[in-house]
Write a protein that holds these residues in place. Structure first.
Motif, PDB file in Angstrom:
ATOM      1  N   GLY A  67      23.437  -7.407   7.178  1.00  0.00           N
ATOM      2  CA  GLY A  67      23.545  -8.055   5.878  1.00  0.00           C
ATOM      3  C   GLY A  67      22.577  -9.191   5.628  1.00  0.00           C
ATOM      4  N   HIS A  68      21.675  -9.472   6.581  1.00  0.00           N
ATOM      5  CA  HIS A  68      20.713 -10.567   6.431  1.00  0.00           C
ATOM      6  C   HIS A  68      19.290 -10.005   6.371  1.00  0.00           C
ATOM      7  CE1 HIS A  68      23.845 -13.505   7.230  1.00  0.00           C
ATOM      8  NE2 HIS A  68      24.229 -12.742   8.246  1.00  0.00           N
ATOM      9  N   ASP A  69      18.468 -10.576   5.495  1.00  0.00           N
ATOM     10  CA  ASP A  69      17.072 -10.138   5.408  1.00  0.00           C
ATOM     11  C   ASP A  69      16.397 -10.304   6.760  1.00  0.00           C
ATOM     12  OD1 ASP A  69      17.343  -9.476   2.742  1.00  0.00           O
ATOM     13  OD2 ASP A  69      16.389 -11.291   1.991  1.00  0.00           O
ATOM     14  N   ALA A  70      15.791  -9.222   7.227  1.00  0.00           N
ATOM     15  CA  ALA A  70      15.200  -9.205   8.561  1.00  0.00           C
ATOM     16  C   ALA A  70      13.695  -8.997   8.548  1.00  0.00           C
ATOM     17  CB  ALA A  70      15.843  -8.105   9.399  1.00  0.00           C
ATOM     18  N   GLY A  71      13.168  -8.355   7.481  1.00  0.00           N
ATOM     19  CA  GLY A  71      11.749  -8.088   7.443  1.00  0.00           C
ATOM     20  C   GLY A  71      11.380  -7.260   6.242  1.00  0.00           C
ATOM     21  N   TYR A  72      10.111  -6.862   6.213  1.00  0.00           N
ATOM     22  CA  TYR A  72       9.591  -6.117   5.071  1.00  0.00           C
ATOM     23  C   TYR A  72       8.371  -5.321   5.487  1.00  0.00           C
ATOM     24  CZ  TYR A  72       6.404 -10.090   5.087  1.00  0.00           C
ATOM     25  OH  TYR A  72       5.497 -11.054   5.478  1.00  0.00           O
ATOM     26  N   VAL A  73       8.053  -4.356   4.642  1.00  0.00           N
ATOM     27  CA  VAL A  73       6.859  -3.537   4.823  1.00  0.00           C
ATOM     28  C   VAL A  73       6.303  -3.232   3.445  1.00  0.00           C
ATOM     29  CG1 VAL A  73       8.110  -1.334   4.827  1.00  0.00           C
ATOM     30  CG2 VAL A  73       5.928  -1.490   6.025  1.00  0.00           C
ATOM     31  N   SER A  74       5.006  -3.068   3.362  1.00  0.00           N
ATOM     32  CA  SER A  74       4.394  -2.575   2.128  1.00  0.00           C
ATOM     33  C   SER A  74       3.345  -1.544   2.500  1.00  0.00           C
ATOM     34  CB  SER A  74       3.781  -3.697   1.295  1.00  0.00           C
ATOM     35  OG  SER A  74       2.598  -4.188   1.879  1.00  0.00           O
ATOM     36  N   ALA A  75       3.089  -0.639   1.558  1.00  0.00           N
ATOM     37  CA  ALA A  75       2.129   0.436   1.804  1.00  0.00           C
ATOM     38  C   ALA A  75       1.575   0.941   0.488  1.00  0.00           C
ATOM     39  CB  ALA A  75       2.804   1.580   2.560  1.00  0.00           C
ATOM     40  N   TYR A  76       0.422   1.579   0.590  1.00  0.00           N
ATOM     41  CA  TYR A  76      -0.185   2.261  -0.555  1.00  0.00           C
ATOM     42  C   TYR A  76      -1.041   3.392  -0.016  1.00  0.00           C
ATOM     43  CZ  TYR A  76      -4.479  -0.296   0.538  1.00  0.00           C
ATOM     44  OH  TYR A  76      -5.590  -0.798   1.170  1.00  0.00           O
ATOM     45  N   GLN A  77      -1.343   4.352  -0.884  1.00  0.00           N
ATOM     46  CA  GLN A  77      -2.112   5.509  -0.455  1.00  0.00           C
ATOM     47  C   GLN A  77      -3.450   5.552  -1.166  1.00  0.00           C
ATOM     48  OE1 GLN A  77       0.140   9.112  -0.318  1.00  0.00           O
ATOM     49  NE2 GLN A  77      -1.642  10.387   0.081  1.00  0.00           N
ATOM     50  N   GLU A  78      -4.506   5.860  -0.398  1.00  0.00           N
ATOM     51  CA  GLU A  78      -5.858   6.117  -0.918  1.00  0.00           C
ATOM     52  C   GLU A  78      -6.268   7.484  -0.407  1.00  0.00           C
ATOM     53  OE1 GLU A  78      -8.395   2.996   0.561  1.00  0.00           O
ATOM     54  OE2 GLU A  78      -8.097   1.792  -1.237  1.00  0.00           O
ATOM     55  N   GLY A  79      -6.260   8.476  -1.282  1.00  0.00           N
ATOM     56  CA  GLY A  79      -6.575   9.832  -0.845  1.00  0.00           C
ATOM     57  C   GLY A  79      -5.555  10.297   0.173  1.00  0.00           C
ATOM     58  N   ALA A  80      -6.031  10.830   1.289  1.00  0.00           N
ATOM     59  CA  ALA A  80      -5.132  11.308   2.342  1.00  0.00           C
ATOM     60  C   ALA A  80      -4.692  10.187   3.276  1.00  0.00           C
ATOM     61  CB  ALA A  80      -5.818  12.405   3.154  1.00  0.00           C
ATOM     62  N   ARG A  81      -5.304   9.005   3.137  1.00  0.00           N
ATOM     63  CA  ARG A  81      -4.993   7.887   4.034  1.00  0.00           C
ATOM     64  C   ARG A  81      -3.920   6.996   3.419  1.00  0.00           C
ATOM     65  NH1 ARG A  81      -9.212   4.195   7.538  1.00  0.00           N
ATOM     66  NH2 ARG A  81      -8.987   5.941   8.945  1.00  0.00           N
ATOM     67  N   LEU A  82      -2.875   6.797   4.176  1.00  0.00           N
ATOM     68  CA  LEU A  82      -1.786   5.901   3.813  1.00  0.00           C
ATOM     69  C   LEU A  82      -2.010   4.589   4.551  1.00  0.00           C
ATOM     70  CD1 LEU A  82       0.997   5.279   2.572  1.00  0.00           C
ATOM     71  CD2 LEU A  82       2.015   6.496   4.521  1.00  0.00           C
ATOM     72  N   TRP A  83      -2.054   3.492   3.796  1.00  0.00           N
ATOM     73  CA  TRP A  83      -2.280   2.179   4.393  1.00  0.00           C
ATOM     74  C   TRP A  83      -0.963   1.432   4.533  1.00  0.00           C
ATOM     75  CZ3 TRP A  83      -6.560   0.448   6.640  1.00  0.00           C
ATOM     76  CH2 TRP A  83      -7.763   1.116   6.367  1.00  0.00           C
ATOM     77  N   LEU A  84      -0.637   1.071   5.738  1.00  0.00           N
ATOM     78  CA  LEU A  84       0.480   0.180   6.017  1.00  0.00           C
ATOM     79  C   LEU A  84      -0.083  -1.226   5.840  1.00  0.00           C
ATOM     80  CD1 LEU A  84       3.401   0.525   7.030  1.00  0.00           C
ATOM     81  CD2 LEU A  84       2.525   0.138   9.320  1.00  0.00           C
ATOM     82  N   LYS A  85       0.237  -1.866   4.742  1.00  0.00           N
ATOM     83  CA  LYS A  85      -0.407  -3.131   4.395  1.00  0.00           C
ATOM     84  C   LYS A  85       0.246  -4.318   5.086  1.00  0.00           C
ATOM     85  CE  LYS A  85      -3.388  -5.538   2.093  1.00  0.00           C
ATOM     86  NZ  LYS A  85      -4.727  -5.631   2.553  1.00  0.00           N
ATOM     87  N   LYS A  86       1.560  -4.363   5.063  1.00  0.00           N
ATOM     88  CA  LYS A  86       2.283  -5.482   5.680  1.00  0.00           C
ATOM     89  C   LYS A  86       3.486  -4.904   6.424  1.00  0.00           C
ATOM     90  CE  LYS A  86       1.330  -8.790   1.930  1.00  0.00           C
ATOM     91  NZ  LYS A  86       0.496  -7.997   1.013  1.00  0.00           N
ATOM     92  N   LEU A  87       3.729  -5.372   7.627  1.00  0.00           N
ATOM     93  CA  LEU A  87       4.933  -5.026   8.377  1.00  0.00           C
ATOM     94  C   LEU A  87       5.285  -6.242   9.227  1.00  0.00           C
ATOM     95  CD1 LEU A  87       7.156  -3.205   9.463  1.00  0.00           C
ATOM     96  CD2 LEU A  87       5.499  -2.200  11.026  1.00  0.00           C
ATOM     97  N   TYR A  88       6.340  -6.922   8.838  1.00  0.00           N
ATOM     98  CA  TYR A  88       6.751  -8.140   9.530  1.00  0.00           C
ATOM     99  C   TYR A  88       8.252  -8.158   9.699  1.00  0.00           C
ATOM    100  CZ  TYR A  88       2.052  -9.852   8.781  1.00  0.00           C
ATOM    101  OH  TYR A  88       0.685  -9.993   8.795  1.00  0.00           O
TER     102      TYR A  88
END
Length: 160
Positions: A67-88
């Motif tokens: 029940g407590h915020d523990a972390g986050y991730v963000s991502a986006y895709q460019e063509g066939a490549r998926l970028w994991l932008k932030k993972l903390y």
């Protein structure tokens, strides 16, 4: 129990608050302490996070543990490549499978991606080891600018 859900624009202050808590512990001994706060404020300004979602096409997810915020991730895709932008994750939540679950959530959201890539600070040995354990390999070492700050990152990738 871990719960992961897609973040909305209304959740971005929570992402910002997590970054303010996580970055000092994550980058201790890697970045000068007087640089961490200004980096967080530049990279995690709410306008920047909103632009990530609305202009740059990034998607964010939040993880909660018991029940407590523990972390986050963000991502986006460019063509066939998926970028994991932030993972903390908060230090207390590492080693529990939450990072792996966040990566799995991202992969499920972008089913047509053929490879997953990310940038990681070249001095962040724990993060590099985590990504290598997930099957990533170092593709290149490059200069990077985040906000007004320059440093060196590894580009890591893995085929999907």
């Amino acid at each position: 129990m871990t719960d992961i859900f897609a973040a909305t624009l209304d959740d971005l202050p929570r992402v910002q608050a997590l970054a303010r808590d996580i970055w000092p512990e994550c980058f201790a001994g890697i970045l000068p302490p007087d640089r961490i706060g200004p980096m967080v404020e530049a990279i995690y300004a709410l306008d920047t996070l909103r632009d990530d979602m609305q202009v740059r096409g990034h998607r964010y997810w939040l993880a909660q543990v018991d029940g407590h915020d523990a972390g986050y991730v963000s991502a986006y895709q460019e063509g066939a490549r998926l970028w994991l932008k932030k993972l903390y994750l908060r230090h207390t939540c590492r080693g529990e499978g939450t990072g792996k679950a966040l990566i799995a959530t991202v992969l499920k959201a972008f089913p047509d991606a053929r490879e997953l890539a990310l940038y990681v600070n070249d001095g962040n040995a724990p993060a590099i080891a985590f990504y290598q354990a997930q099957g990533f390999e170092i593709e290149a070492t490059v200069p990077v600018r985040m906000g007004p700050f320059d440093f060196t990152d590894h580009v890591m990738r893995k085929a999907l």
